[in-house]
Scaffold this motif. Structure first.
Motif, short mmCIF file in Angstrom:
data_model
loop_
_atom_site.label_atom_id
_atom_site.label_comp_id
_atom_site.label_asym_id
_atom_site.label_seq_id
_atom_site.Cartn_x
_atom_site.Cartn_y
_atom_site.Cartn_z
N MET A 225 0.78 -1.13 -0.21
CA MET A 225 0.37 0.00 0.30
C MET A 225 0.80 1.13 0.03
O MET A 225 2.06 1.39 0.46
CB MET A 225 -1.09 -0.04 1.42
N VAL A 226 -0.04 2.12 -0.54
CA VAL A 226 1.32 3.05 -1.25
C VAL A 226 1.18 4.31 -0.53
O VAL A 226 -0.49 4.88 0.36
CB VAL A 226 0.82 4.55 -2.73
N VAL A 227 1.15 5.09 0.60
CA VAL A 227 1.33 6.57 1.98
C VAL A 227 1.42 7.87 0.96
O VAL A 227 1.88 8.05 0.53
CB VAL A 227 2.16 6.33 2.89
N HIS A 228 -0.07 7.92 1.03
CA HIS A 228 0.53 8.87 -0.75
C HIS A 228 0.42 10.45 0.04
O HIS A 228 -0.45 10.51 1.48
CB HIS A 228 -1.21 9.33 -1.57
N GLY A 229 1.28 11.24 0.22
CA GLY A 229 1.33 12.66 0.41
C GLY A 229 2.27 12.40 1.93
O GLY A 229 2.96 14.43 1.95
N ARG A 230 3.15 11.61 0.88
CA ARG A 230 4.25 11.12 2.78
C ARG A 230 5.08 10.49 1.80
O ARG A 230 5.37 9.87 0.64
CB ARG A 230 4.66 10.74 3.70
N GLY A 231 7.11 11.15 2.17
CA GLY A 231 8.19 10.37 1.46
C GLY A 231 8.17 9.16 1.96
O GLY A 231 8.30 7.92 1.03
N ALA A 232 8.20 8.88 3.24
CA ALA A 232 8.28 7.69 3.69
C ALA A 232 7.62 6.75 3.72
O ALA A 232 6.33 7.15 3.46
CB ALA A 232 8.87 7.55 4.78
N ASP B 222 10.26 18.46 -12.82
CA ASP B 222 9.22 17.29 -12.20
C ASP B 222 8.11 17.80 -11.37
O ASP B 222 8.67 16.47 -10.62
CB ASP B 222 9.51 15.91 -13.25
N PRO B 223 6.86 18.03 -11.98
CA PRO B 223 6.00 18.32 -10.52
C PRO B 223 5.64 16.93 -10.22
O PRO B 223 5.75 16.84 -9.04
CB PRO B 223 5.11 19.65 -11.18
N LYS B 224 5.79 15.98 -10.67
CA LYS B 224 5.14 14.62 -9.82
C LYS B 224 5.88 14.10 -10.01
O LYS B 224 5.94 12.95 -8.42
CB LYS B 224 4.73 14.04 -11.51
N LEU B 225 7.68 14.16 -10.12
CA LEU B 225 8.94 13.78 -9.86
C LEU B 225 8.46 14.29 -8.00
O LEU B 225 8.68 13.55 -7.44
CB LEU B 225 9.50 13.73 -9.98
N SER B 226 8.82 15.68 -8.02
CA SER B 226 8.59 16.29 -6.55
C SER B 226 8.22 15.80 -5.82
O SER B 226 7.76 15.26 -4.58
CB SER B 226 8.85 17.60 -6.73
N ALA B 227 6.49 15.62 -5.99
CA ALA B 227 5.52 14.93 -5.46
C ALA B 227 5.36 13.60 -4.65
O ALA B 227 5.48 13.60 -3.64
CB ALA B 227 4.41 15.03 -6.31
N THR B 228 6.23 12.77 -5.11
CA THR B 228 7.15 11.74 -4.24
C THR B 228 7.67 11.65 -3.58
O THR B 228 8.46 10.83 -2.86
CB THR B 228 7.09 10.89 -5.45
N LEU B 229 8.87 12.65 -4.33
CA LEU B 229 10.48 12.75 -4.01
C LEU B 229 10.93 12.99 -2.38
O LEU B 229 11.14 13.08 -2.02
CB LEU B 229 10.84 13.19 -5.15
N GLU B 230 9.84 14.91 -2.67
CA GLU B 230 9.93 15.70 -1.51
C GLU B 230 8.54 16.23 -1.42
O GLU B 230 8.10 16.87 -2.16
CB GLU B 230 10.31 16.60 -1.86
N PRO B 231 7.81 15.02 -1.41
CA PRO B 231 6.00 15.59 -1.38
C PRO B 231 5.20 17.02 -1.05
O PRO B 231 4.50 17.62 -1.27
CB PRO B 231 5.57 14.47 -0.64
N LEU C 109 11.84 3.37 -3.17
CA LEU C 109 12.29 3.00 -4.83
C LEU C 109 11.56 1.97 -5.84
O LEU C 109 10.85 1.88 -5.99
CB LEU C 109 14.07 2.33 -4.81
N GLU C 110 11.46 0.81 -4.08
CA GLU C 110 10.45 0.24 -5.32
C GLU C 110 9.17 0.08 -5.03
O GLU C 110 8.10 -0.57 -5.98
CB GLU C 110 10.61 -1.83 -3.41
N THR C 111 9.21 0.96 -4.61
CA THR C 111 7.48 1.66 -4.12
C THR C 111 6.80 2.30 -5.62
O THR C 111 5.96 1.81 -6.84
CB THR C 111 6.90 2.33 -3.28
N HIS C 112 8.15 3.22 -5.63
CA HIS C 112 7.48 4.39 -7.08
C HIS C 112 8.01 4.01 -8.17
O HIS C 112 7.32 4.34 -9.23
CB HIS C 112 7.74 5.89 -6.66
#
Length: 355
Positions: free
Chosen positions: A1-8, A195-204, A276-279
């Protein structure tokens, strides 16, 4: 399960301090949703911290400052690569989700700093802010601790530098412009990708790349010395943006830049692998292989003198690309030469000394 809106993606407490592990019983996991309903969204909490001192000193040969102020502990930006994450383990908290949801604020920072600057024998040198957690993370808008420190630095004519990845730095543009007029400040803005989408997962919860670039331009226009840090560079994830970031920064008048290869100390390495394994499961192995290739076969190099100097083919390639792009745009290295001679030591009762 992906934790949305958070990095970890998890909140495990590390074992290197002998802390008890947090495990949820498997049978309870199966029944929890039926009993309690869907799991609630993670919320950010802030605890007030009352430290005895606020100015930290270091003797590291790898960084260009010897003192710093951190207004907050933990950071809601949630950057998965943040090297400060392991500090939360000292509080029996997770360097993962706890680091970005259980924050500590130090509202007495300016008061404590004034007391330190008033001590006999104190010699001024630039104070760095943003070296551990971001001074302009979202809660700064409510607590205004960073602003109070800048107000004190302006009052006492003490040099101070800022490092951030937030456009909220513009909230203090009035103070920064006045400090800059007196040659008392410089600001560095970290831009990791475009890339705003990448940024949203890397540094949300950090500012979008576009907002950071806009902040760079407005700081330049206000006469504030600014620096763009293409950091961290993550091989096969963000390195493709290197030249374009420098191009965008140069077009806004930025004339100094640097780069840092991603560093994965202690618990950051497993958290980063999980991210990495998640995204990016299809390239997770490749990314870690390159990271290890520039760190002597390890996830991280913690040694003085070498920890900030990756080696190998990949490191040389990025170093050469950076050099060529900087030369193309007339960008040089940061030359921070702030004026310490204006410092006005406060008296021990809080007033300024006249002589």
């Amino acid at each position: 399960m992906v934790v949305h809106g958070r990095g970890a993606q998890s909140g495990a407490v590390p074992s290197r301090f002998g802390l008890a592990a947090r495990d949820t019983d498997g049978d309870w996991l199966d029944a929890r949703e039926q009993v309690d309903g869907a799991e609630s969204k993670l919320r950010t909490t802030v605890t007030i911290e009352r430290p005895r001192s606020i100015l930290s000193f270091n003797k590291s040969p790898d960084i260009p400052f010897d003192r710093s102020v951190n207004a907050y502990r933990g950071c809601e930006h949630g950057c998965i690569y943040c090297y400060a994450r392991p500090t939360h383990a000292f509080h029996d908290l997770s360097p993962g989700l706890d680091f970005e949801t259980k924050l500590f604020a130090k509202p007495d920072a300016a008061k404590l700093l004034r007391e330190t600057l008033a001590k006999p024998g104190y010699a001024p040198a630039p104070i760095a802010m943003g070296t551990n957690t971001d001074p302009y993370q979202p809660i700064e808008r409510s607590y205004r601790i960073t602003r109070s420190v800048l107000e004190l630095c302006l009052e006492l004519r003490h040099p101070v530098t800022i490092t951030t990845k937030s456009a909220r730095v513009l909230d203090d543009l009035d103070l920064l412009a006045e400090l800059a007029r007196l040659n008392l400040t410089a600001v560095g803005v970290s831009v990791t990708s475009l890339d705003p989408k990448l940024s949203a997962t890397l540094e949300p919860r950090a500012s979008s790349p576009a907002k950071r670039l806009d902040a760079l331009g407005k700081l330049v226009a206000a006469g504030v010395p600014v620096h763009v840090s293409v950091s961290p560079i993550i091989p096969s994830i963000t390195d493709e943006f290197l030249e374009d970031i420098l191009d965008e920064a140069a077009s806004r008048g930025v004339r100094s830049a640097s780069w840092i290869m991603v560093r994965l100390p202690h618990e950051v390495a497993p958290l980063f692998r999980e991210w990495l394994e998640t995204h990016f499961p299809e390239r997770a192995g490749k990314v870690m292989a390159i990271v290890q290739s520039v760190r002597g076969g390890k996830d991280n190099d913690a040694d003085f003198f070498t920890r900030m100097k990756p080696t190998g083919v990949w490191a040389d390639l990025i170093r050469n690309r950076f050099r060529v792009a900087c030369r193309k745009h007339g960008i040089g290295r940061a030359q921070i030469d702030l004026d310490c001679s204006q410092f006005r030591k406060p008296s021990r009762n809080g007033q300024l000394d006249l002589f």
